[in-house]
Design a protein around this motif. Structure first.
Motif, PDB file in Angstrom:
ATOM      1  N   SER A  38      29.123  59.623  83.296  1.00  0.00           N
ATOM      2  CA  SER A  38      28.492  60.702  84.058  1.00  0.00           C
ATOM      3  C   SER A  38      27.099  60.265  84.476  1.00  0.00           C
ATOM      4  N   ILE A  39      26.525  60.989  85.405  1.00  0.00           N
ATOM      5  CA  ILE A  39      25.159  60.692  85.855  1.00  0.00           C
ATOM      6  C   ILE A  39      24.192  60.794  84.688  1.00  0.00           C
ATOM      7  N   ASP A  40      24.316  61.838  83.896  1.00  0.00           N
ATOM      8  CA  ASP A  40      23.395  62.040  82.773  1.00  0.00           C
ATOM      9  C   ASP A  40      23.503  60.910  81.762  1.00  0.00           C
ATOM     10  N   LYS A  41      24.723  60.442  81.486  1.00  0.00           N
ATOM     11  CA  LYS A  41      24.888  59.377  80.502  1.00  0.00           C
ATOM     12  C   LYS A  41      24.284  58.063  80.986  1.00  0.00           C
ATOM     13  N   VAL A  42      24.390  57.800  82.283  1.00  0.00           N
ATOM     14  CA  VAL A  42      23.771  56.591  82.832  1.00  0.00           C
ATOM     15  C   VAL A  42      22.250  56.690  82.745  1.00  0.00           C
ATOM     16  N   LYS A  43      21.719  57.851  83.068  1.00  0.00           N
ATOM     17  CA  LYS A  43      20.271  58.033  83.005  1.00  0.00           C
ATOM     18  C   LYS A  43      19.754  57.983  81.567  1.00  0.00           C
ATOM     19  N   GLU A  44      20.576  58.434  80.618  1.00  0.00           N
ATOM     20  CA  GLU A  44      20.178  58.367  79.210  1.00  0.00           C
ATOM     21  C   GLU A  44      20.000  56.924  78.746  1.00  0.00           C
ATOM     22  N   ARG A  45      20.653  56.006  79.438  1.00  0.00           N
ATOM     23  CA  ARG A  45      20.509  54.581  79.094  1.00  0.00           C
ATOM     24  C   ARG A  45      19.345  53.921  79.814  1.00  0.00           C
ATOM     25  N   GLY A  46      18.546  54.745  80.501  1.00  0.00           N
ATOM     26  CA  GLY A  46      17.316  54.245  81.105  1.00  0.00           C
ATOM     27  C   GLY A  46      17.418  53.813  82.540  1.00  0.00           C
ATOM     28  N   TYR A  47      18.514  54.153  83.228  1.00  0.00           N
ATOM     29  CA  TYR A  47      18.694  53.733  84.618  1.00  0.00           C
ATOM     30  C   TYR A  47      18.491  54.906  85.575  1.00  0.00           C
ATOM     31  N   ASP A  48      17.828  54.619  86.703  1.00  0.00           N
ATOM     32  CA  ASP A  48      17.775  55.601  87.788  1.00  0.00           C
ATOM     33  C   ASP A  48      18.620  55.122  88.971  1.00  0.00           C
ATOM     34  N   TYR A  49      19.413  54.090  88.733  1.00  0.00           N
ATOM     35  CA  TYR A  49      20.391  53.561  89.687  1.00  0.00           C
ATOM     36  C   TYR A  49      21.488  52.905  88.862  1.00  0.00           C
ATOM     37  N   ILE A  50      22.618  52.579  89.503  1.00  0.00           N
ATOM     38  CA  ILE A  50      23.711  51.927  88.779  1.00  0.00           C
ATOM     39  C   ILE A  50      23.552  50.419  88.908  1.00  0.00           C
ATOM     40  N   PRO A  51      23.404  49.713  87.798  1.00  0.00           N
ATOM     41  CA  PRO A  51      23.203  48.255  87.854  1.00  0.00           C
ATOM     42  C   PRO A  51      24.478  47.544  88.293  1.00  0.00           C
ATOM     43  N   LYS A  52      24.330  46.286  88.701  1.00  0.00           N
ATOM     44  CA  LYS A  52      25.484  45.510  89.148  1.00  0.00           C
ATOM     45  C   LYS A  52      26.164  44.768  88.007  1.00  0.00           C
ATOM     46  N   GLN A  53      25.437  44.488  86.939  1.00  0.00           N
ATOM     47  CA  GLN A  53      26.021  43.743  85.828  1.00  0.00           C
ATOM     48  C   GLN A  53      26.196  44.637  84.598  1.00  0.00           C
ATOM     49  N   GLY A  54      27.095  44.224  83.716  1.00  0.00           N
ATOM     50  CA  GLY A  54      27.340  44.973  82.498  1.00  0.00           C
ATOM     51  C   GLY A  54      28.437  46.015  82.667  1.00  0.00           C
ATOM     52  N   TRP A  55      28.576  46.899  81.677  1.00  0.00           N
ATOM     53  CA  TRP A  55      29.695  47.835  81.627  1.00  0.00           C
ATOM     54  C   TRP A  55      29.539  49.060  82.513  1.00  0.00           C
ATOM     55  N   ILE A  56      28.313  49.445  82.834  1.00  0.00           N
ATOM     56  CA  ILE A  56      28.111  50.693  83.582  1.00  0.00           C
ATOM     57  C   ILE A  56      28.847  50.704  84.926  1.00  0.00           C
ATOM     58  N   PRO A  57      28.829  49.636  85.726  1.00  0.00           N
ATOM     59  CA  PRO A  57      29.515  49.689  87.032  1.00  0.00           C
ATOM     60  C   PRO A  57      31.010  49.409  86.990  1.00  0.00           C
ATOM     61  N   VAL A  58      31.586  49.176  85.816  1.00  0.00           N
ATOM     62  CA  VAL A  58      33.001  48.807  85.726  1.00  0.00           C
ATOM     63  C   VAL A  58      33.889  50.030  85.968  1.00  0.00           C
ATOM     64  N   THR A  59      34.811  49.897  86.908  1.00  0.00           N
ATOM     65  CA  THR A  59      35.808  50.930  87.175  1.00  0.00           C
ATOM     66  C   THR A  59      37.200  50.378  86.848  1.00  0.00           C
ATOM     67  N   VAL A  60      38.190  51.246  86.861  1.00  0.00           N
ATOM     68  CA  VAL A  60      39.559  50.821  86.538  1.00  0.00           C
ATOM     69  C   VAL A  60      40.046  49.810  87.580  1.00  0.00           C
ATOM     70  N   PRO A  61      40.459  48.610  87.174  1.00  0.00           N
ATOM     71  CA  PRO A  61      40.980  47.635  88.141  1.00  0.00           C
ATOM     72  C   PRO A  61      42.321  48.092  88.706  1.00  0.00           C
TER      73      PRO A  61
ATOM     74  N   GLY B 246      30.595  39.103  94.068  1.00  0.00           N
ATOM     75  CA  GLY B 246      30.860  37.817  93.446  1.00  0.00           C
ATOM     76  C   GLY B 246      31.948  37.900  92.386  1.00  0.00           C
ATOM     77  N   PHE B 247      31.613  37.442  91.146  1.00  0.00           N
ATOM     78  CA  PHE B 247      32.553  37.517  90.040  1.00  0.00           C
ATOM     79  C   PHE B 247      32.666  38.935  89.489  1.00  0.00           C
ATOM     80  N   GLY B 248      31.855  39.851  89.992  1.00  0.00           N
ATOM     81  CA  GLY B 248      31.910  41.236  89.543  1.00  0.00           C
ATOM     82  C   GLY B 248      30.809  41.562  88.556  1.00  0.00           C
ATOM     83  N   SER B 249      31.182  42.261  87.496  1.00  0.00           N
ATOM     84  CA  SER B 249      30.210  42.759  86.519  1.00  0.00           C
ATOM     85  C   SER B 249      29.616  41.659  85.653  1.00  0.00           C
TER      86      SER B 249
END
Length: 539
Positions: A97-120, A380-383
Motif C-alpha cells: 500500500s502507499i502507506d506501507k511504502v512511505k513507512e519504509r522512508g520512501y516518497d517514491y517507488i524505488p527501482k531496485q529491491g522488493w518494493i517495485p516487484v509485481t507478480v510476473p 534492464g535486469f529488473g529489480s
C-alpha cells in the motif's frame, strides 16, 4: 485488401540492411539466436504462436538484460481472420500500500529491491497462448531456450554493452545480501561476460524445464512459487505465494483507431498503446505531403506531447481509469487536442475528454497466423533480485505506480500499473497487414507513431521505416535526435522553440521489428532494427 502500398524497391537508407522477403515463415526479434529458435519451431511444424512462445522464452536466456522469466508480457494474435489480445501483466502484491511504502522512508517507488516487484505474468502468458492457439506442446516450444541456458551461447555486441551498463548500475548493491544471487548468476566472480564469451545458466535451464513440464504450475503454485515466497519473506518483501496462486493472464479486446484507410491496433490499458493511438488520432487531421519537413516533425512531436499528457494522467488498469477509453479516442476529443497544436513548441497538459527493458518479436507462418509479442523486466535486469537457485530475475514494473492517492495510477494491492510495453498490429479492411513494435520504455508509443507514419504516409517499406532517423521527446521542450537526423530540420525545429539535442546513444531511440504480409501471394516482408543485434529468420 491489405496489399502493401510501399514500393519494395524504394530504399532511401541504402547504408542500412535491406528488407527480408520470404513466404513460408518469418521471425523478427532483437537477438539472432532467439529468432533462430522461433524459426526452428516453425520448421518443426509449429505455427506462428508456437514460434512466438519459443522466441520469447529464448530471449529470457539470450537477452537477459531486457527481460526474463520474471517478466510481464503482452500479445496481439491474428488467427483465422480475427485479432486477439493477451494481457499477461501481473498486479501489485495484495499486501502492499502507499502507506506501507512511505513507512519504509520512501516518497517514491524505488527501482531496485522488493518494493517495485509485481507478480510476473510471462510464464502464464506463454501457457495461455500455447493452450488456446498453439499446435505444439509448451514443452516442445521451450526446448530451444532450455538448450541455450544449459549449453551456453556466445555474447553478442549489443548484449555485452547492456550487460556492462546494468552491472555498473547494480555495483552499489554488491554487499547487500538480497542482491547476492544477481551477482552470482550474471557477474560470477565479479566479472561480466564479454563479446564472444560463452555464458550459460543451469538455474535458468532447471526453471524453464519445470515450467515446461508442469504447464507453469510449478511457477505459480509449486516448488518455484515456494522459493519466490521464501525469498520475499526473508527480505521483508510484499510478494507472497498467494499472489502467485491467484494470478491469471487476461484475454482482452484490442483497441484501435482508423488511420488513412488502415486500422492501427494496440492492447488496451493498463498498457500505454493508448498513447500511440491518441497521437495518431490527432495527426490524421493533418495532411503530410513530405516526410523531411519541419512542419511534419513539429506536428508529430506536439501530438505526441498531448498524447503523453493524457496517458500519464489517466492510464492505469482499465477498471481504475476515471475516463472512458472510447471518449479519449473519439473524433470529438481528437479535434479538441488537434487545435492546440500551434506554430511553436509547447508544454501541454492533460485534457478533459467528453464523458461517456523490453524485448519485442513478430512472427508469421504460411497459414496466415501472425503474432505481435512484447516482454519486459521494465528496467534492464529488473529489480536486481534473482530468486536463489532459479535464475529468475524479478521485474520492477511497480515503480511506475504513483504514491499520490488521488492519481488514477495510485499504488494499490492487487492493481496493475501503467505499463510501458506495447505490441502493435496493422490491418486493412478485414485483412491482416502485420505486427509491428518498437521497444524501449516511454519511447515505445513514439516509435509506433513514427514507423506507422513512415509506412502509411510516406510509403517506406518495413526496413526503411525502421532505419529512418528517429526523435525522442523526454520532457518539456527537449527533443533528442539521432546523429543522422537532418540538420536543416533540427535547425528549423529550434526556431519553433524545440530544444534539440543530438545524441550518440542509439539505445535512446528504441529497437523495432515489423512484418507485413501480401494477402494475394502470402509473401512476407520483414524489417529489423539497425540499433540492436536484431535478425529476421525466415524461409
Amino acid at each position: 485488401m491489405s496489399k502493401p502500398t510501399f514500393d519494395p524497391h524504394y530504399y532511401p537508407y541504402a547504408s542500412q540492411r535491406m528488407m527480408t522477403v520470404a513466404n513460408r515463415g518469418m521471425v523478427a526479434t532483437s537477438q539472432p539466436l532467439a529468432a533462430q529458435a522461433g524459426l526452428d519451431i516453425l520448421k518443426k511444424g509449429g505455427n506462428a504462436i508456437d514460434a512466438a512462445i519459443a522466441t520469447a522464452a529464448a530471449l529470457t536466456v539470450v537477452e537477459p538484460t531486457s527481460n526474463g522469466i520474471g517478466s510481464d508480457a503482452f500479445a496481439l494474435v491474428w488467427t483465422k481472420g480475427e485479432l486477439h489480445g493477451l494481457n499477461a501483466s501481473g498486479p501489485a502484491p495484495q499486501a502492499i500500500s502507499i502507506d506501507k511504502v512511505k513507512e519504509r522512508g520512501y516518497d517514491y517507488i524505488p527501482k531496485q529491491g522488493w518494493i517495485p516487484v509485481t507478480v510476473p505474468g510471462a510464464p502464464a502468458g506463454w501457457l495461455a497462448l500455447s493452450e488456446r492457439f498453439g499446435k505444439l506442446s509448451l514443452k516442445e516450444t521451450l526446448e530451444p531456450a532450455i538448450n541455450y541456458a544449459k549449453n551456453g551461447y556466445p555474447i553478442s555486441p549489443v548484449l555485452a554493452y547492456y550487460w556492462k551498463k546494468e552491472y555498473e548500475k547494480y555495483l552499489p548493491y554488491a554487499d547487500d545480501e538480497q542482491f547476492a544471487d544477481w551477482f552470482d548468476v550474471f557477474a560470477p566472480n565479479g566479472k561480466i561476460p564479454q563479446v564472444g564469451e560463452l555464458w550459460k545458466s543451469p538455474d535458468h535451464a532447471k526453471t524453464l524445464t519445470a515450467i515446461a513440464e508442469t504447464g507453469a504450475k510449478s511457477f505459480y503454485k509449486g516448488e518455484i512459487a515456494d522459493k519466490i515466497d521464501a525469498f520475499s519473506k526473508k527480505h521483508n518483501g510484499f510478494l507472497t505465494k498467494q499472489d502467485l496462486e491467484n494470478y491469471k493472464p487476461e484475454w482482452v479486446s484490442p483497441i484501435n483507431v482508423s488511420y488513412r484507410g488502415y486500422d492501427v491496433w494496440e492492447i488496451p490499458p493498463n498498457g500505454q498503446g493508448l498513447v500511440a493511438l491518441l497521437a495518431l488520432n490527432t495527426l490524421k487531421g493533418f495532411d503530410f505531403s513530405e516526410k523531411d519537413a519541419v512542419a511534419t516533425y513539429h506536428k508529430q512531436i506536439e501530438a505526441m506531447k498531448l498524447a503523453f499528457a493524457d496517458g500519464k494522467k489517466y492510464i492505469t488498469e482499465s477498471k481504475h481509469m476515471t475516463v472512458n477509453i472510447d471518449a479519449l479516442l473519439s473524433e470529438q476529443y481528437a479535434e479538441q487536442r488537434r487545435i492546440l497544436i500551434g506554430d511553436e513548441a509547447s508544454i501541454p497538459e492533460a485534457g478533459t475528454p467528453p464523458k461517456s527493458g523490453t524485448v519485442y518479436l513478430a512472427t508469421a507462418d504460411q497459414e496466415g497466423n501472425m503474432v505481435s509479442f512484447i516482454q519486459s523486466n521494465y528496467d534492464g535486469f529488473g529489480s536486481g533480485l534473482v530468486v536463489p537457485g532459479t535464475g529468475i530475475a524479478l521485474q520492477n514494473r511497480g515503480c511506475n505506480f504513483s504514491l499520490d492517492p488521488d492519481h488514477d495510477n495510485a499504488l494499490q494491492g492487487g492493481k496493475r500499473t501503467y505499463h510501458t510495453i506495447i505490441p502493435g498490429f496493422l490491418t486493412k479492411g478485414d485483412q491482416a497487414v502485420g505486427p509491428f513494435g518498437v521497444m524501449g520504455g516511454f519511447m515505445q508509443p513514439q516509435g509506433h507513431v513514427q514507423v506507422i507514419m513512415n509506412m502509411i504516409d510516406f510509403q517506406l517499406n518495413p526496413q526503411a521505416a525502421l532505419d529512418a532517423p528517429r526523435w525522442n521527446w523526454p520532457e518539456a521542450k527537449r527533443v533528442m535526435v539521432e546523429p543522422d537526423f537532418p540538420k536543416h530540420i533540427a535547425d528549423g525545429l529550434e526556431r519553433l522553440g524545440h530544444q534539440i539535442e543530438y545524441t550518440l546513444d542509439k539505445y535512446t531511440f528504441g529497437r523495432g521489428q515489423i512484418i507485413w504480409r501480401d494477402p494475394d501471394t502470402g509473401v512476407l516482408y520483414g524489417g529489423t532494427e539497425k540499433r540492436t543485434d536484431g535478425l529476421i529468420a525466415a524461409y
